[in-house]
Motif scaffolding. Structure first.
Motif, PDB file in Angstrom:
ATOM      1  N   TYR A  11       0.835  -1.203   0.000  1.00  0.00           N
ATOM      2  CA  TYR A  11       0.000   0.000   0.000  1.00  0.00           C
ATOM      3  C   TYR A  11       0.869   1.252   0.000  1.00  0.00           C
ATOM      4  N   THR A  12       0.846   1.948  -1.128  1.00  0.00           N
ATOM      5  CA  THR A  12       1.527   3.234  -1.224  1.00  0.00           C
ATOM      6  C   THR A  12       0.565   4.217  -1.877  1.00  0.00           C
ATOM      7  N   ASP A  13       0.659   5.451  -1.482  1.00  0.00           N
ATOM      8  CA  ASP A  13      -0.100   6.502  -2.131  1.00  0.00           C
ATOM      9  C   ASP A  13       0.622   7.822  -1.912  1.00  0.00           C
ATOM     10  N   ASP A  14       0.115   8.878  -2.522  1.00  0.00           N
ATOM     11  CA  ASP A  14       0.771  10.183  -2.441  1.00  0.00           C
ATOM     12  C   ASP A  14       0.823  10.737  -1.025  1.00  0.00           C
ATOM     13  N   MET A  15      -0.112  10.341  -0.173  1.00  0.00           N
ATOM     14  CA  MET A  15      -0.136  10.857   1.199  1.00  0.00           C
ATOM     15  C   MET A  15       0.937  10.207   2.067  1.00  0.00           C
ATOM     16  N   HIS A  16       1.518   9.143   1.579  1.00  0.00           N
ATOM     17  CA  HIS A  16       2.620   8.485   2.286  1.00  0.00           C
ATOM     18  C   HIS A  16       3.912   8.791   1.533  1.00  0.00           C
ATOM     19  N   ALA A  17       4.331  10.036   1.641  1.00  0.00           N
ATOM     20  CA  ALA A  17       5.425  10.577   0.841  1.00  0.00           C
ATOM     21  C   ALA A  17       6.798  10.122   1.306  1.00  0.00           C
ATOM     22  N   ALA A  18       6.869   9.543   2.477  1.00  0.00           N
ATOM     23  CA  ALA A  18       8.150   9.110   3.032  1.00  0.00           C
ATOM     24  C   ALA A  18       7.877   8.029   4.062  1.00  0.00           C
ATOM     25  N   LYS A  19       8.939   7.359   4.486  1.00  0.00           N
ATOM     26  CA  LYS A  19       8.785   6.372   5.551  1.00  0.00           C
ATOM     27  C   LYS A  19       8.478   7.107   6.851  1.00  0.00           C
ATOM     28  N   MET A  20       7.341   6.746   7.445  1.00  0.00           N
ATOM     29  CA  MET A  20       6.896   7.400   8.671  1.00  0.00           C
ATOM     30  C   MET A  20       6.182   6.380   9.554  1.00  0.00           C
ATOM     31  N   ARG A  21       6.199   6.629  10.835  1.00  0.00           N
ATOM     32  CA  ARG A  21       5.397   5.840  11.765  1.00  0.00           C
ATOM     33  C   ARG A  21       4.146   6.653  12.073  1.00  0.00           C
ATOM     34  N   LEU A  22       3.003   6.181  11.565  1.00  0.00           N
ATOM     35  CA  LEU A  22       1.720   6.845  11.790  1.00  0.00           C
ATOM     36  C   LEU A  22       0.771   5.976  12.598  1.00  0.00           C
ATOM     37  N   ASP A  23       1.133   4.719  12.775  1.00  0.00           N
ATOM     38  CA  ASP A  23       0.293   3.774  13.500  1.00  0.00           C
ATOM     39  C   ASP A  23       0.900   3.534  14.881  1.00  0.00           C
ATOM     40  N   TYR A  24       0.034   3.462  15.883  1.00  0.00           N
ATOM     41  CA  TYR A  24       0.501   3.415  17.269  1.00  0.00           C
ATOM     42  C   TYR A  24      -0.287   2.405  18.083  1.00  0.00           C
ATOM     43  N   ILE A  25       0.356   1.936  19.141  1.00  0.00           N
ATOM     44  CA  ILE A  25      -0.300   1.198  20.206  1.00  0.00           C
ATOM     45  C   ILE A  25       0.018   1.973  21.472  1.00  0.00           C
ATOM     46  N   LEU A  26      -0.997   2.628  22.011  1.00  0.00           N
ATOM     47  CA  LEU A  26      -0.850   3.434  23.216  1.00  0.00           C
ATOM     48  C   LEU A  26      -1.689   2.795  24.322  1.00  0.00           C
ATOM     49  N   VAL A  27      -1.149   2.743  25.534  1.00  0.00           N
ATOM     50  CA  VAL A  27      -1.887   2.167  26.663  1.00  0.00           C
ATOM     51  C   VAL A  27      -1.867   3.136  27.838  1.00  0.00           C
ATOM     52  N   ASN A  28      -2.889   3.052  28.684  1.00  0.00           N
ATOM     53  CA  ASN A  28      -2.905   3.910  29.864  1.00  0.00           C
ATOM     54  C   ASN A  28      -2.003   3.325  30.954  1.00  0.00           C
ATOM     55  N   SER A  29      -1.843   4.058  32.030  1.00  0.00           N
ATOM     56  CA  SER A  29      -0.893   3.654  33.089  1.00  0.00           C
ATOM     57  C   SER A  29      -1.274   2.349  33.742  1.00  0.00           C
ATOM     58  N   ILE A  30      -2.545   2.032  33.803  1.00  0.00           N
ATOM     59  CA  ILE A  30      -2.984   0.769  34.407  1.00  0.00           C
ATOM     60  C   ILE A  30      -2.441  -0.401  33.601  1.00  0.00           C
ATOM     61  N   LEU A  31      -2.549  -0.304  32.304  1.00  0.00           N
ATOM     62  CA  LEU A  31      -2.081  -1.387  31.448  1.00  0.00           C
ATOM     63  C   LEU A  31      -0.564  -1.346  31.269  1.00  0.00           C
ATOM     64  N   SER A  32       0.024  -0.173  31.166  1.00  0.00           N
ATOM     65  CA  SER A  32       1.463  -0.097  30.945  1.00  0.00           C
ATOM     66  C   SER A  32       2.229  -0.685  32.120  1.00  0.00           C
TER      67      SER A  32
END
Length: 131
Positions: free
Chosen positions: A104-125
């Motif tokens: 999957y490539t498109d014009d909006m992905h103009a460079a290698k970037m990290r746009l996807d995340y896994i974030l957790v709250n303090s209880i889970l972390s």
């Protein structure tokens, strides 16, 4: 995106106060300041495309720079598990980039970037980082 992040944090704080473990994951369409060492040429690339400029740049005092505010705001209440599991500050984002991908490539992905995340709250972390 900032208004959305503020609402997420408002909801997350209430749930965290009730002891609820939370995971926020997915394509957040935002850059992390923790990956800034890999963003050197992005401002130039984004300037050339108004869609990308609106999405990733902000202007203050006549200067364009990358807008890290959405992820900075989320990190006020969540832990970035990519960093939490040992990738560390010196990780190579180019190897961990979530866009573009081989299929999957498109014009909006103009460079290698990290746009996807896994974030957790303090209880889970506190449970996952010590597991």
């Amino acid at each position: 995106r900032l208004k959305e992040c503020e609402e997420i944090i408002r909801i997350a704080r209430g749930l965290s106060e009730d002891g609820v473990p939370l995971v926020l994951l997915g394509d957040l369409n935002s850059l992390s300041p923790r990956d800034a060492q890999h963003h050197g040429e992005l401002v130039q690339r984004f300037r050339g495309d108004q869609r990308l400029a609106r999405k990733f740049l902000r202007v203050a005092n006549g200067t364009e720079f990358l807008d890290y505010r959405p992820i900075e705001l989320l990190e006020s209440s969540f832990t970035d598990m990519y960093l939490g599991v040992g990738a560390g500050e010196e990780s190579d984002c180019s190897e961990q980039a979530t866009v573009p991908t081989r299929i999957y490539t498109d014009d909006m992905h103009a460079a290698k970037m990290r746009l996807d995340y896994i974030l957790v709250n303090s209880i889970l972390s506190s449970k996952t980082l010590h597991a």
